[in-house]
Motif scaffolding. Structure first.
Motif, mmCIF file in Angstrom:
data_model
loop_
_atom_site.group_PDB
_atom_site.id
_atom_site.type_symbol
_atom_site.label_atom_id
_atom_site.label_comp_id
_atom_site.label_asym_id
_atom_site.label_seq_id
_atom_site.Cartn_x
_atom_site.Cartn_y
_atom_site.Cartn_z
ATOM 1 N N VAL A 75 0.860 -1.168 0.000
ATOM 2 C CA VAL A 75 0.000 0.000 0.000
ATOM 3 C C VAL A 75 0.906 1.230 0.000
ATOM 4 O O VAL A 75 2.037 1.164 0.428
ATOM 5 N N HIS A 116 0.981 5.315 1.096
ATOM 6 C CA HIS A 116 0.230 6.264 1.908
ATOM 7 C C HIS A 116 0.888 7.637 1.860
ATOM 8 O O HIS A 116 2.054 7.781 2.200
ATOM 9 N N ASP A 158 0.891 11.471 3.265
ATOM 10 C CA ASP A 158 0.388 12.302 4.340
ATOM 11 C C ASP A 158 0.955 13.712 4.172
ATOM 12 O O ASP A 158 2.109 13.964 4.493
ATOM 13 N N HIS A 169 -4.378 7.586 -0.279
ATOM 14 C CA HIS A 169 -4.001 6.230 0.062
ATOM 15 C C HIS A 169 -4.186 5.355 -1.171
ATOM 16 O O HIS A 169 -5.174 5.485 -1.875
ATOM 17 N N VAL A 206 4.880 13.048 4.896
ATOM 18 C CA VAL A 206 5.404 11.704 5.081
ATOM 19 C C VAL A 206 4.868 10.788 3.991
ATOM 20 O O VAL A 206 3.684 10.798 3.684
ATOM 21 N N GLN A 251 4.687 6.753 2.862
ATOM 22 C CA GLN A 251 4.946 5.384 3.276
ATOM 23 C C GLN A 251 4.663 4.435 2.125
ATOM 24 O O GLN A 251 3.690 4.589 1.406
ATOM 25 N N GLY A 281 3.865 0.388 4.514
ATOM 26 C CA GLY A 281 3.920 0.634 5.942
ATOM 27 C C GLY A 281 5.233 1.206 6.429
ATOM 28 O O GLY A 281 5.405 1.492 7.611
ATOM 29 N N VAL A 283 8.093 4.242 6.277
ATOM 30 C CA VAL A 283 8.341 5.618 5.861
ATOM 31 C C VAL A 283 9.554 5.620 4.945
ATOM 32 O O VAL A 283 10.617 5.118 5.308
#
Ligand SMILES: Nc1ncnc2c1ncn2[C@@H]1O[C@H](COP(=O)(O)OP(=O)(O)O)[C@@H](O)[C@H]1O
Ligand SMILES: [Mg+2]
Lengths: 348, 290, 293
Positions: free
Chosen positions: A3, A5, A7, A26, A60, A62, A65, A67
């Motif tokens: 995945v 992500h 932010d 996401h 951030v 990712q 999961g 970073v």
């Protein structure tokens, strides 16, 4: 598989230009996400931040999961297909495809087997000993794909991989890439400025404009309920008709017709959007459109005309007889989108 | 997914290393020249006592007057001003001559149907193979027998006898779309008009780049001027360098300040041109490939 | 070459004539003259000459001093070429990578291109001044008494160092432009494929720079052979004596100072052959093998 992500990820180039405004979203495991938008809107910048080729200015990011802001590209477990393919000109096709594996200390016979397999998958078996300069554009594109596939990455990144191909090859490769991604199930981010590619390939589309994400949604959502006038006019060919309407009583006035749309708490004027195919010929319809030009497209026809002073396009079936001049049409109110006249945002 | 702590921006070790290495490289290039500058600002007596130092003195203007206007050598006609003028004549004369001849020849080779074109081409391009240094003595004898010793023609023309500019312009002309000739002919332009109205304006950047490279090359010539100019009023700055050194050797109180300043003056014009027209110069150099 | 050509006859001839006359008089004539005189022995006082066949060449290759100079020239060329290429390559790779100050570094590293070789030699003379030269004092720190113009090796060192200093900028300019012509995306692909910076350099950047490198190799050999004349002449202060010298300097010394036209011409012809061989190598190797597109 991974995945991704985001932010509040932001990109400010050293010259102070903010190419990507803080973005949060996401991407699901195995999903095929297409980043689409006009040239210069920041798509490549976004993709290159995922790849680690551009520093992330703030926020951030990712992947799986983890970073990755400070992780080198080679350690992000990604593979990327570039617009101009970026093949190593001094290496044979075989070495081009195997280069990434060799650097990861994969045993020689494993590399050889994987390269053969990828080559077979991509119809490149006969060209393994050639140099990139001895290949056609389509073949180079396949080598670039092969280089990505053999690596078994957690994430595929594509930056306009088909834009240097001719139309026929592009259609063919579009289908092949999509099928390949389905089969391998690898999360993919695909950048294009071509809305047809976006619509046909994506599980979800991210529409960007001027460094800002305008909308994220499935192709159907983007098409049916565009979040802004920008999305409405960018996605779909021909684009959605955008017409200025004024409030009148409890409804909205469009030309000489009052639409029965509840418009209690909105501004004096709003923008009304309607897809060309949602306007239907109807002798009893209330829209009088002056048709100027009839565009014959074989499978259907496009009528370009005016509704009072505003230009409008209508999409009619091929067996529908039309002539230039005044005709009557109607439109179902449930197909109408309303946008704020100033900000262009959708009014729900 | 929970938002993690914002990672701090890291300063890469490798970037720091890059800057260190580049700074060392820049100093390697710069320090000797700074030393020459320093030496031209202090009194000669101080140099003889303690050599170069970090002390910037106040003798620059005195040394400048001496370097530029005070005669030296045997004939007394060898001032800084006369050497500077000769250097400019050599640099500009060489660059202009080379560019004009080169463009003319390249134009003839590329744009005309010539029976002996191939022969001319080879005759001209063979000259790329042998630098002047390997045929220096016979060249000297020939210039001598033509009575051109100690003349500007004798200084400049033999240096022009190579095809670098011709080759460069030929490459450029070949890259000009050939439709242009067709269009110009349809518009009624003959070969002379085409050359002046279209090709020369198109070549402006190339001409500028060539000029810079050729000017520096001409200005910096040493061996040929050393042989061909024996009269001191014909000396260029670069040619005069050896004399400066020899004067250092012979005298009790060598004029270091003056000598260093002359060396600096010999360097400044070409360096300024290269630095200010850097992008043209680099383009010209890397595209000419010889 | 298919071009819409002009068909005048006299115009191109007129355009070519100045160039052809100049190269005929100042290139072919002297070159031919050099070849011819190399077979004659000239009377030192200028009264005629005698045909000696290959005699000048034979005595050249039996002359120990000449062979010593040839040997020195070989080492000089190898060392100058290697170090000026290596230093320039390192600097170019770094200059290509930095973002901050890139332009300043580039300028600071290339301006020496415009410095004339004899001026470079002049600076060396100052740096290695016997009583107060900064480099002499530097070596004195290690207890070594550096004597340029007296000690053969010291003089050679000064010549080599100066020649490298003078040549780094040209190589730097070419390497940097070579690096910048490698497509950005190819390097980025390598960034994704290979985590080791030195691995990326040796497997991608270096091979892609090979054409530039080969071209520069020839340029540098030619430089070390011929263009260093001004450095050699100033470092030895015009007094060859027992000092190291290069082959070109020897041509000059024998022909111009020693008035030995035949011997000097034979040396010129040897150098011509050397340059032609180099050019041949350049064409054969570079053009054929090391081009990718
Ligand atoms: N290195 C850079 N420095 C400054 N601005 C840049 C840089 N790279 C791209 N940009 C600018 O950022 C914007 C987005 O670029 P990009 O992400 O390449 O757009 P695209 O959507 O066409 O892929 C453009 O306006 C571009 O000019
Ligand atoms: Mg892009």
């Amino acid at each position: 598989m991974a995945v991704v992500h985001f932010d509040a990820v932001q990109k400010i180039y050293p010259n102070g230009f903010e190419a990507v405004k803080p973005a949060s979203f996401h991407i699901e495991d195995g999903e095929f996400v297409v980043l689409v938008g006009p040239s210069g809107c920041g798509k490549s910048t976004m993709l290159r931040m995922i790849a680690g080729l551009e520093d992330i200015s703030d926020g951030v990011l990712q992947i799986g999961g983890r970073v990755v802001n400070d992780i080198d590209p080679a350690d992000r477990d990604i593979a990327m297909v570039f617009q101009n393919y970026a093949l190593y000109p001094h290496m044979s096709v075989r070495n081009n495809i195997g280069y990434g594996l060799k650097n990861r200390a994969v045993p020689r016979d494993v590399i050889a087997a994987k390269v053969e397999e990828a080559a077979k998958m991509l119809n490149l078996s006969d060209y393994l000993d050639r140099k990139p300069s001895q290949l056609s554009g389509g073949q180079r594109q396949r080598v670039a794909m092969g280089r990505a596939i053999v690596r078994d990455p957690a994430l595929f990144l594509f930056d306009e991989p088909l834009s240097n191909l001719d139309a026929k090859l592009r259609n063919q490769m579009r289908i092949e890439i999509k099928a390949l991604q389905r089969r391998l199930g690898v999360t993919s981010v695909y950048v294009t400025h071509d809305q047809v590619e976006a619509m046909t390939m994506a599980d979800r589309i991210i529409v960007m404009n001027g460094g800002v994400i305008e909308q994220i949604g499935t192709p159907a959502e983007i098409y049916k309920t565009p979040a802004s006038t920008f999305v409405a006019s960018f996605m779909g060919a021909p684009p959605m008709n955008l017409l200025q309407v004024t409030r009148e009583g409890a409804g909205l006035r469009l030309a000489d017709q009052v639409l029965n749309i509840a418009a209690a708490d909105i501004d004096e004027t709003v923008t009304l959007g309607i897809r060309p195919e949602d306007i239907v010929p109807d002798p009893n319809g209330s829209l009088s459109i002056h048709v100027d030009i009839i565009e014959e497209l074989g499978a259907h026809r496009l009528l370009h005309g005016r509704l009072e002073e505003q230009s409008i396009t209508v999409h009619v079936p091929k067996d529908h007889d039309v002539t230039t001049g005044m005709s009557r049409f109607s439109m179902p109110l449930n197909a109408v989108s309303l946008f704020d006249a100033k900000s262009g945002r959708r009014l729900s | 997914m929970t938002a993690t702590q914002k990672p701090r921006k890291r300063i890469r070790f490798s970037t720091v290393m890059d800057h260190i290495v580049l700074t060392l490289g820049a100093l390697f290039m710069l320090v000797p020249m700074l030393m020459v500058f320093q030496l031209s600002t202090v009194p000669d007596a101080e140099i003889i006592q303690r050599g170069p130092s970090l002390n910037i003195g106040d003798q620059l203007d005195d040394n400048f007057v001496k370097a530029m206007f005070e005669a030296s050598g045997f004939s007394g006609e060898n001032t800084g001003v006369s050497m500077l003028i000769n250097s400019f004549i050599l640099g500009i004369g060489f660059a202009v001559g080379k560019i004009i001849l080169g463009m003319m020849a390249a134009y003839a080779i590329v744009y005309f149907r010539l029976r002996f074109a191939t022969l001319a081409f080879w005759a001209i391009f063979t000259t790329l193979l042998l630098p002047l240094e390997v045929r220096i003595l016979p060249s000297y004898e020939i210039v001598q027998s033509l009575g051109m010793l100690n003349t500007y023609q004798g200084l400049i023309i033999p240096l022009i006898a190579s095809a670098t500019a011709t080759f460069f312009f030929r490459q450029f002309f070949l890259s000009v779309p050939e439709e242009l000739v067709a269009a110009a002919r349809i518009d009624g332009a003959g070969p002379v008009k085409f050359f002046i109205d279209i090709l020369v304006p198109l070549s402006r950047t190339m001409i500028a780049a060539m000029f810079i490279i050729m000017f520096v090359y001409g200005w910096n010539q040493y061996l040929w001027p050393t042989m061909i100019t024996t009269e001191e009023d014909m000396y260029t700055l670069v040619r005069g360098i050896k004399q400066i050194i020899q004067v250092f050797e012979g005298t009790n109180l060598p004029e270091y300040g003056r000598g260093n300043l002359l060396a600096l003056i010999a360097v400044i014009p070409p360096v300024l041109i290269v630095v200010f027209f850097q992008s043209w110069f680099v383009k010209g150099l890397t595209e000419s490939d010889k | 070459m298919k071009r819409a050509l002009f068909s005048n006859i006299w115009l191109p001839v007129a355009l070519l004539l100045p160039q052809l006359v100049i190269i005929a008089v100042f290139f072919y004539w002297p070159a031919g003259y050099a070849v011819q005189s190399s077979f004659y022995l000239q009377d030192p006082f200028g009264f005629g000459s005698t045909f000696v066949g290959t005699g000048n060449y034979e005595s050249l290759f039996r002359n120990n001093e000449y062979l010593k100079i040839a040997n020195f020239t070989l080492w000089f060329t190898v060392i100058v070429t290697f170090f000026s290429l290596a230093i320039a390559l390192i600097l170019a790779v770094k200059a290509d990578r930095v973002i901050r100050g890139a332009k300043t570094y580039r300028t600071l590293l290339m301006w020496v291109y415009a410095v004339a070789p004899p001026v470079a030699g002049f600076i060396a003379v100052i740096m290695f001044n016997q009583s107060w030269g900064p480099l002499t004092e530097f070596f004195a720190l290690f207890g070594y008494r550096f004597q340029v113009g007296v000690n053969f090796n010291d003089t050679a060192f000064a010549m080599i160092l100066t020649s490298i200093w003078k040549q780094v900028p040209v190589n730097f300019i070419f390497f940097l432009s070579g690096l910048q012509s490698i497509p950005r995306s190819v390097r980025e692909a390598a960034l994704i494929d290979n985590r080791s910076a030195s691995g990326r350099f040796w497997t991608v950047t270096f091979p892609l720079l090979a054409p530039t490198g080969f071209f520069l190799l020839i340029i540098n050999i030619t430089y070390a052979l011929f263009d260093t004349f001004g450095i050699v002449d100033t470092v030895v202060k015009g007094e060859p004596g027992n000092n190291p010298m290069t082959l070109v300097y020897k041509v000059y010394v024998d022909g111009f100072r020693g008035n030995d036209l035949g011997g000097s011409s034979a040396q010129s012809v040897v150098l011509m052959a050397l340059v032609l061989a180099l050019t041949f190598v350049q064409f054969r190797l570079v053009e054929r093998r090391i081009h990718y597109t």
